[in-house]
Each structure stands twice: as C-alpha cells, then as structure tokens.
Scaffold this active site. Structure first.
Site, short mmCIF file in Angstrom:
data_model
loop_
_atom_site.label_atom_id
_atom_site.label_comp_id
_atom_site.label_asym_id
_atom_site.label_seq_id
_atom_site.Cartn_x
_atom_site.Cartn_y
_atom_site.Cartn_z
N LYS A 134 4.44 -60.23 35.16
CA LYS A 134 5.49 -60.14 34.15
C LYS A 134 4.83 -60.18 32.77
O LYS A 134 3.80 -60.85 32.58
CB LYS A 134 6.43 -61.34 34.33
CG LYS A 134 7.64 -61.37 33.43
CD LYS A 134 8.50 -62.60 33.76
CE LYS A 134 9.79 -62.62 32.96
NZ LYS A 134 10.66 -63.76 33.35
N LEU A 183 14.38 -62.37 26.95
CA LEU A 183 14.23 -62.89 28.32
C LEU A 183 15.52 -63.51 28.86
O LEU A 183 15.57 -63.97 29.99
CB LEU A 183 13.11 -63.95 28.40
CG LEU A 183 11.71 -63.50 27.95
CD1 LEU A 183 10.75 -64.69 27.96
CD2 LEU A 183 11.18 -62.38 28.84
N SER A 209 15.12 -61.60 34.46
CA SER A 209 14.26 -60.99 33.47
C SER A 209 12.96 -60.43 34.04
O SER A 209 12.25 -59.73 33.33
CB SER A 209 13.93 -62.02 32.39
OG SER A 209 13.17 -63.08 32.93
N VAL A 230 14.10 -69.13 34.97
CA VAL A 230 14.74 -70.32 34.42
C VAL A 230 16.26 -70.23 34.62
O VAL A 230 17.01 -71.06 34.12
CB VAL A 230 14.37 -70.54 32.94
CG1 VAL A 230 15.05 -69.53 32.03
CG2 VAL A 230 14.69 -71.96 32.47
N GLY A 231 16.69 -69.20 35.37
CA GLY A 231 18.12 -69.06 35.62
C GLY A 231 18.38 -68.14 36.80
O GLY A 231 19.49 -68.07 37.33
N GLY A 232 17.32 -67.45 37.21
CA GLY A 232 17.46 -66.49 38.30
C GLY A 232 16.52 -65.31 38.10
O GLY A 232 16.57 -64.33 38.83
N SER A 233 15.62 -65.43 37.15
CA SER A 233 14.83 -64.28 36.68
C SER A 233 13.80 -63.78 37.67
O SER A 233 13.21 -62.72 37.45
CB SER A 233 14.15 -64.62 35.36
OG SER A 233 15.11 -64.61 34.32
#
Lengths: 559, 559
Positions: A134, A183, A209, A230-233
């Site tokens: 990434k 992001l 992201s 950090v949330g589903g990335s």
C-alpha cells in the site's frame, strides 16, 4: 493547464507522466474501448506474458513460489519479471499502482539468485517472493504521497520498519498501490493518481483504502500485498476484489514509519490502524503473519507486542472447532444475498460436523457511532492543511462528508475511552457460549451489502467495530453473485433500524438500483477471533475455507 | 471532636475504631515504649504465635505452603489462622492494614479443607495460600477507601477481577493493606488510617504506594501480597522493606474494577498502572504471575494481553545469560552505597561466569520529566473533589506538592504521546549490545538513595521510567546496609546534574543527614526486562538471586 490552476494539478500531471514512463513500451496494452465489464481474464489474453510467466503468476501463491525458488524450479529473477509485467498490465486495466520500481526489483531478484547460488541459503521464508505494498509504506527513494499532491515529489529518506523486515526475509518489492484521498474513504480515488477500478466489474467499487492492492491481487499482478486497516481498509477491498485479507490486532505487525497523513502522537489516544496481508490464498496470509512474527519485530518496534507465531493462540482447543455466527450488528440488516451466503456457510460447516452457535451481541450496535467519534476527534485539520497547501479539493464523494472539525476536548476524549472500555468488557462475553465453552471464532458479514456500485459504499460498522474491539478479523471469499441471487427478497417486513439501514435497503430496492450490477461480483464472509490471537484466527479461517472450497466454485480459483 | 471539625475526622475515627475491634483481644500485643528501632523479630517474641504457627509463617513461602497443604502437612485453616494472627501483630507494630476480614478467611479456609477432603482435589495452585491485597482491590462487602474519607463506609458491591481470579485459584484473602493519600506519594500515610512504619527501622520510610503490603510481608504477616505500580509503587516498598516485588507490563495481570480515585476512561490516554506481586521469595512472584497467566484472564478482562506463562519470554536464549548494567539514569547519580551494591552484584555475577555489559541509555534522562507530564495531565481535580467532600486536607508531605491543575489540552496530550513514542523507539536500542546480541535483562538501582528517612524520598525516576516504557521490572534485595558502608564517599567531584541530583546529595551529605539512619536497612537492585516478557524477567532475576544468595547474608532470610 492555465496559470490560474491550483498547484496540485501540475504536480498530479507530472506524477502521472512519470509513472506512465515507468511502464516499458513492450508491456503496454490496448484496453478495448468500450472496456469490458470484467477484465479479470485479460492478462491471459494480452500475449505479453510468456506461458512460463502465466504459469508463475496464475498457478502459484507466495507459499508455492517460495518453495519453487527454493527448489530452483524458478529463479527469483524470472518470478520478479513475471509479476512486474503482470502488475503493469493490471495497472493499465485498473489504475491500481502508485509508485513503480520494477528495475530495483529485477536487480534485487538477481542479487537474491546470486546469493542463493553462492551460499546455498535463502535469505528467509520470503526469498524471491514479490510483495506489493500500500502506498502508505515508505520505500527509500520513492514517494509515499498517499495520493496527496503536497506529499508528492518528496522521496522517502528511510524505509518503513515493515519494509526492512520484508527485505530481510527475502522479499522482492516492486510497486506500491493506490489509495483513497485522506485514506478515509471506501473508494480508492484521489486527485493525484485517480480512481482504482474493480477488475471483476468496472461498475462496482474496488473498495478502500487498500483498494489498489485488492485490484492488483485479484488480477494476480501480486499474490501477496500489504495493507492497513483502521475501519475495514484491508477487509473491504479484499471483499470487493474476491481475495483474502487479514487485519491483525494492533501491535502484531510493525506499523512504524508509514505516511498516514496524521501527526505523530495521535496513535497513543486514537484507534490504531493495523498492517496486514491481502493475498491470493489464505496460507499466504499465514506465511506473511508467521514470517513477520518470526522476525521478532518487537525488538525493533516498541509498539509490537511480544509473541511468536506459535504464541498467537490455537483454534479448536476443545477437541473440535466451535464457530459462532453473528447475523447482524443491530444497526444495519444485511441485504438478502449477504445473509444468504452467511447462511450457506453455516449450512456447509454444519454438514461437515462443525458446530455453529448463534451469537447475541447487543452491545455491538453501540460500536459504529463510537468509532465515528474516534475518527472525528482530531477534526481532520492536519489533512485539510495538507490539501490546502496545493489548493487540492476533496473528491466528489468526500466533499459533503468531511469538514474541518473541532478537536475534541479532554472531557470528551476521556468519555469516549470510558465508553470503549465498557464496550470491550461487555463484548468479551460473546466468546463464551451458553454451555460455558470458548468459541474459537465467529463469522459475520464483511458489509451489510454486496460489492456496491462506485461511490455507494454504506457504513463500515461491520469492519470498524473489530478495530474498536481490537479483534483480529479476516475476509474469506465464498462465491460469486449469481443470477438466482437476483430474486432473493426480504423474508420479513420489519421497519428500517435507522437511517443507515434505510440507505442500505436502497442498495437492494428495485426502484433505486438495478440488481444486475452485482452479477459475478464476489460474495465473502468475515471471520473474527479474540484479540491478539492471530494464529487462532488463521486456523479457524483455514478450516472454514477448506469446507467452503470443497463446496463452491470460488471466483479467485478460476484463474 | 467539636461540631466544627470537618466531616472526615469523624469518619476516620469510626473507621479506626471498627478496624481495632476486628483484632481479637488474645492477639493484642503491647508495643514497648519507646518502641525499638526495628520490630522485625518481634513476632517471634510475642508468644501469641504457637511454635507451629511460627513454623508456618517463618519457614515457608507461598510455594511451599501450597505444597504443604496439598500434602496434608498443614490444613488451610491452620495456615490461615497463623497468618491472621501474624498479620494482626504486624499491624499493631506498623499500622500496615486497612480492611481486616479474618473471620471470612478462616471460614473460607475451612471450606477449602472440606472440599479437599471430599474431592481429593485442590481448587488451584493457590489452594489455601493466604494472599494479602493492597487497599485498591475491591472485596465484596468491604471498603476500598484507599485512605480517603469520602470513599469510606461504602462497601464494595463486587470483587475486583483479580480477586475473583485469586479465589478461583484457591487463595485465602484475609486483609487489605495501607496506602498513601492519593496513591501518589512514597510514604504510605493518610488521614483515615495513618502512616505505615518500616519494620526494619521506624525512622526510615516503609515506601509506597503499596507500603502496607511491604511492611506486612517483611514481618511475614503475609508471604504473598498484591500491589499496583504506576511509578514504583510495588518496587519502592519492596526495596524499603527488603522483600521482592515485580511490576509487570500493563495487560499482564487483570487490573479491572479497582478503586484508584480516578475517573473511568483515563486509562486509555494515560500511563497505565500494573498489578503485581510483593513476596517473601522470588519463586512466589513467579507462582503469582504464572497462576494468573494460567487463569486465562484475557477471556475476562479486555485489557489483559493474550499469552500464558510459557508465552512470556525466555532468558538466556544465547546459551548463557547476558546481563546489562545501567549505572545511572542521567538525572540523579546514585549515592555511594547504591552504586556499591550494584557494583558488588556485577562482581558476583562476573565471578560466576555471567557476562555483564555496560549500557548507555542517554534517552533515559528524558523519561522522568515526561512521566511527570503524564501524571499531571488530569490536574488531580477528581482527587481534590473526593477530598473536599469531607473537608479532608492533604497530608503534610503532599500539601506543598499537589495542587489542582489545569487539565491538559489536546495539543499537549498529543505532544506528550509523540514524545513517549520517540523515547520508546530510542530506548529499544539498549537491548542489543555492541556485538548485536540481545541482553536478557539489565540491572540498575531501584532509587538513587538507600531507604531514606520518613517523608524524604527523592525522585521516582528510576522506577517510573519503566512504567513509561512498559518494561517489566522487579526489586531484588541484596543485603543490609552495614557499618562499613557509612564511610563510602563520592569518588568523583562532579557538579550536581540538576536540582534533583542536588537534593539527592543531601541524603548522603554529613551536614544534612546522620548516615547512621541507614544502618540495617535493606539495599536492593532493580532488574528490568523487555516489554511483556515477564517470564524472561523472572528467569533472569532467579539466576541473579541465586548468585546473590550464595554470596551474601540477605535480610529477609534471617527469619
């Protein structure tokens, strides 16, 4: 461009031109116009890859490539060349790359081959394995712009710690992959590099992201990539592109020295992102996690938690695997095809003699709104400052959603941490079933909808809650969306649970969407284990994956 | 008392009267007047303990008591009775207790004996072992007032999680121990219970904040107690009282549901205290930590990090133990006797063939002032509110040192977290020596001075830095301060490093102190291991302890 144009435009133009120049002429393809909905089989038909290169990139995962290089079936150089070519093709089809360093990769592979010939020893378990990254990861000499013009044209002076670790274990790094502006969006689109397309279906999102990584792995321009979540990335682009992705607990994989577009020190009080693998096979996720754990990174990064791979839990302690199923987070009801694929998985597991118990987790519905408070606590001002430096506007999707906000006050910060502690304690109870047994892992949706059209992703609650709770969690592709799935309707006529649920229903309501957009897109489930038990997660995922693979035609297995 | 007296006075009077009434008349002693400097041998001469009770309390540690109860040499009831008696004596000598529940303990022990007779099975590794607790721990039905009047007369509705764990493992709880007002002082003195005295020498401090525990264990009114440490509160009283104490990394021992006099949620952004053992032997510290780890507390407390005892590191990976020595923190030079005992330890280790390397950790000198910023971030307002409810003044020592302060702003909070991250990264380098080898553990002073007179403790930098860095660290008693130590002088005449160092020198300057106050007080060293490697710490401590025990007469071994 006119002289009145804001500075970001010139930067973006230069960046894209430079990127384009790094794709050798002989690897250029002509994308048909109009482009087909799916480009997933395009690399096979491009005549750029030799039969050997097709074999290397299509019939292997990282685990078997490492073995093939170890047994001298392939050279690291041949493998690197094949993946550089295929990544170049994937990029031309989906716009998935940011930085390209094919030349470095080929030189590095040559060096690895020479060392191996000379010493008879591999550098480590990843000797010769191409690994994509990434864009947040820093590789010395290359930008880590994360699609922000003001961060571009400023080559990294040092490697991210994980980059050092991967190199020491023998990996070959060859490209970095595209991300959303800030992001904090679910479509990987930004003003510098543009938008990543989904190779399965260009009308649906590639996710974010870590979206570029998802598209690249789906096209097998990489078999093993690294993202952050950090949330589903990690889990969301894995779902969108039909590949595997694992978000570990924080502190399992070195996160240090990345470009995240945020100030240092914030990590100590905020939700913490984790780095983890996006891969073509589940065992490659394990290869990545076990290799990183074996590198004893806690000796180099104080945020890394002590514990080798053998010390990260075990599934099936009580003789046989005990799986939980969580049908809904209580905020958004999963749409019929999402519920259906979860139900199919439960049936498959039970038919193989694996016990599945229903979980009730009423506290889970408190998580998404609390996560949102954590996201907003910094007011996004640092990011806005970065954008404004070059006059860069927000993308169309972010525009109405992200504003400069007030930085949270101490009282509010303490209050959300207290709420987090209370939810952590409450949620811990779900791991014990009514008979007092420990559940090894539970399955649930990755999202309450199938892979949606571009820029229409709904909430991240099904993934972000497990960042708040710090549970390791992974995406496991089950099958493709098929014609017969089009006709599934709600079996109950309950009222929407709230505005999120209401929006979600528009993604299945025939009046607001043509359901055929979902055809042939991947359907996945999420698997979740208790905090810091990554091996337990991978063991459970592996058992579930074996059951699913025996029963269904999996999209990623077609190549 | 007059009706004009602030309310805290009446509360304190009632509390003390109630406490006093819980000591049976037949266990009362007459403390000689004037009291002797040392009361350490008093329990032997009190004629309250039977010869068997003297044997149980003097000749055993928790490990051998558990074995003796398991082999039916002693009943749990006989053991509980012996320790209740001896704790009552210790309390009358040093004022070390807060809550007393001897009756509950005896009933519990009887129950354990009956269960063992009936089933032939012990409840767990602590079956019948008396365990004392710092007052912060909640035991249902008893106050957890931590010496604050407004928290008194309010019995806990639930147990602290660790209390539940200890009970499940078979422990017998019989008393809680005294602490300093606010928990943020190094002498354990408060308006409700008064001051804990040091049984070795009533003119020097008993330390804090787990001071009552230290005094109780030194007098063998307990062989295994539990304290908490966010700056040195386990290690300092262990040093003052010549016993062992271990502060684990945060997340190793359940901390949940204690009374700490602070708001929920603060832990998510502040330095976190750890719970850990204070014990008469090092193997009892290990018994405690291994038992807690074996109880899989991560299944019940989300803050507990996954990992059994076997998964908490190993010392001596590279064939033999490699020990580091850190002579100074760069803020305060250790006084001659402190330096001397560290030097003696180094010589003893080397003479046994254990390699000791000198560490250079210039970043360490940044830690104490940063720790202070973390301590002050909440402005102590919550504590002042608790005190003011009943008109309670600060103690004499705290008065000039603690004031209501401003709560830190977000910018400042992020800045101190950033500084912490940078120091963590910098300090991690000390674990690798010049030859690239991993140091197993390092030794350093617990404090820059010997056990000082009452209310004259200097800085906590030597202990608090390892809270900031989250390194597990323990106190290991080496020997007593002897006549010949009185004559050690500074070997260099360098200028003081700063005001802390200047104050520290007054504790050795003949013009400001009579050095004879230190005679017969314990001299200890601190042993430190990398984060979350408690087993590595205990293994290293054990090897060092064996060497030291073979060479010197240790105060705690005299009984």
């Amino acid at each position: 461009m006119s002289s009145l144009d804001p500075p970001y435009k010139a930067i973006a133009t230069r960046k894209k031109a430079k990127q384009n120049a790094l794709i050798p002429p002989q690897w250029r393809i002509t994308v048909p116009h109009p482009a087909p909905l799916s480009v997933i089989s395009f690399p096979h038909r491009s005549y750029i890859l030799t039969p050997l290169e097709l074999e290397i990139t299509s019939q292997h995962d990282a685990t078997s490539l490492a073995a093939a290089i170890g047994s001298r079936t392939y050279t690291a150089h041949a493998v690197a060349l094949a993946f550089c070519k295929r990544a170049a093709i994937a990029h031309q089809l989906t716009n998935c790359l940011t930085e390209i360093f094919f030349d470095d990769a080929l030189a590095r592979a040559k060096f690895l081959d020479e060392e191996y010939a000379r010493t008879g020893k591999t550098l480590g378990p990843l000797h010769g394995v191409p690994v994509s990254l990434k864009d947040t990861f820093k590789v010395r000499g290359y930008d880590a712009s994360i699609g922000i013009a003001s961060l571009a044209e400023n080559p990294a002076q040092e490697n991210s710690l994980l980059v050092d670790v991967l190199l020491q274990q023998g990996a070959v790094l060859y490209c970095k992959t595209n991300v959303p502006q800030t992001l904090m969006a679910l479509d990987s689109d930004n003003n510098v590099f543009g938008r990543v397309l989904n190779p399965h279906n260009r009308r649906v999102t590639a996710g974010g992201s870590t979206g570029g990584e998802g598209a690249l792995v789906a096209l097998r321009g990489s078999v093993l990539g690294v993202g952050t979540d950090v949330g589903g990335s990690i889990r969301i682009p894995a779902m969108c592109n039909g590949v595997y992705g694992v978000k570990p607990s924080r502190g399992r994989v070195p996160f240090a020295r990345q470009e995240t577009g945020s100030r240092p020190g914030g990590a100590g009080i905020a939700l913490n992102a984790s780095a983890g693998p996006i891969a073509a096979s589940l065992r490659d996720c394990e290869l990545f996690l076990a290799t990183v754990a074996g590198a004893r990174s806690w000796e180099r990064d104080p945020e890394v938690v002590y514990g080798g791979w053998e010390e990260q839990g075990t599934a099936g302690q009580e003789t046989k695997l005990l799986v939980g199923v969580l049908w809904s987070d209580g905020v958004i009801q999963p749409l019929p095809p999402v519920k259906k694929v979860l139900d199919e998985t439960v049936q498959m597991l039970r038919s193989e003699g694996i016990e599945v118990v229903e979980l009730h987790a009423p506290a889970l519905k408190e998580c998404p709104s609390l996560v949102d408070k954590f996201y907003r606590m910094g007011g996004a001002n640092y990011m806005f400052d970065l954008l404004e430096k070059t006059g860069e506007p927000l993308t169309e999707w972010l525009g109405p959603r992200l504003k400069r906000g007030k930085i949270i006050k101490m009282g509010g910060l303490v209050a959300i941490h207290a709420q987090k502690e209370a939810l952590e304690a409450e949620m811990l109870k779900i791991w014990t079933d009514a008979k007092g047994r420990q559940i090894d892992a539970f399955i649930c949706p990755v999202a309450p909808h199938p892979v949606p059209p571009i820029d229409r992703w709904n909430s991240v609650g099904y993934t972000s809650s497990f960042v708040l709770l710090d549970y390791p969690a992974g995406t496991l592709p089950v099958r493709e969306f098929k014609e017969e799935d089009l006709h599934d309707e709600w079996t109950d006529d309950s009222e929407p649970l709230g505005s999120w649920d209401e929006y979600n229903r528009t993604l299945w309501d025939k009046n607001s969407i043509d359901r055929r957009v979902y055809l042939n897109t991947p359907l996945s489930i999420q698997v979740v284990a208790p905090r810091l038990q990554e091996r337990r997660l991978l063991q459970a995922m592996s058992i579930i994956d074996d059951v699913v693979k025996r029963r269904v035609d999996i999209p990623h297995a077609r190549l």
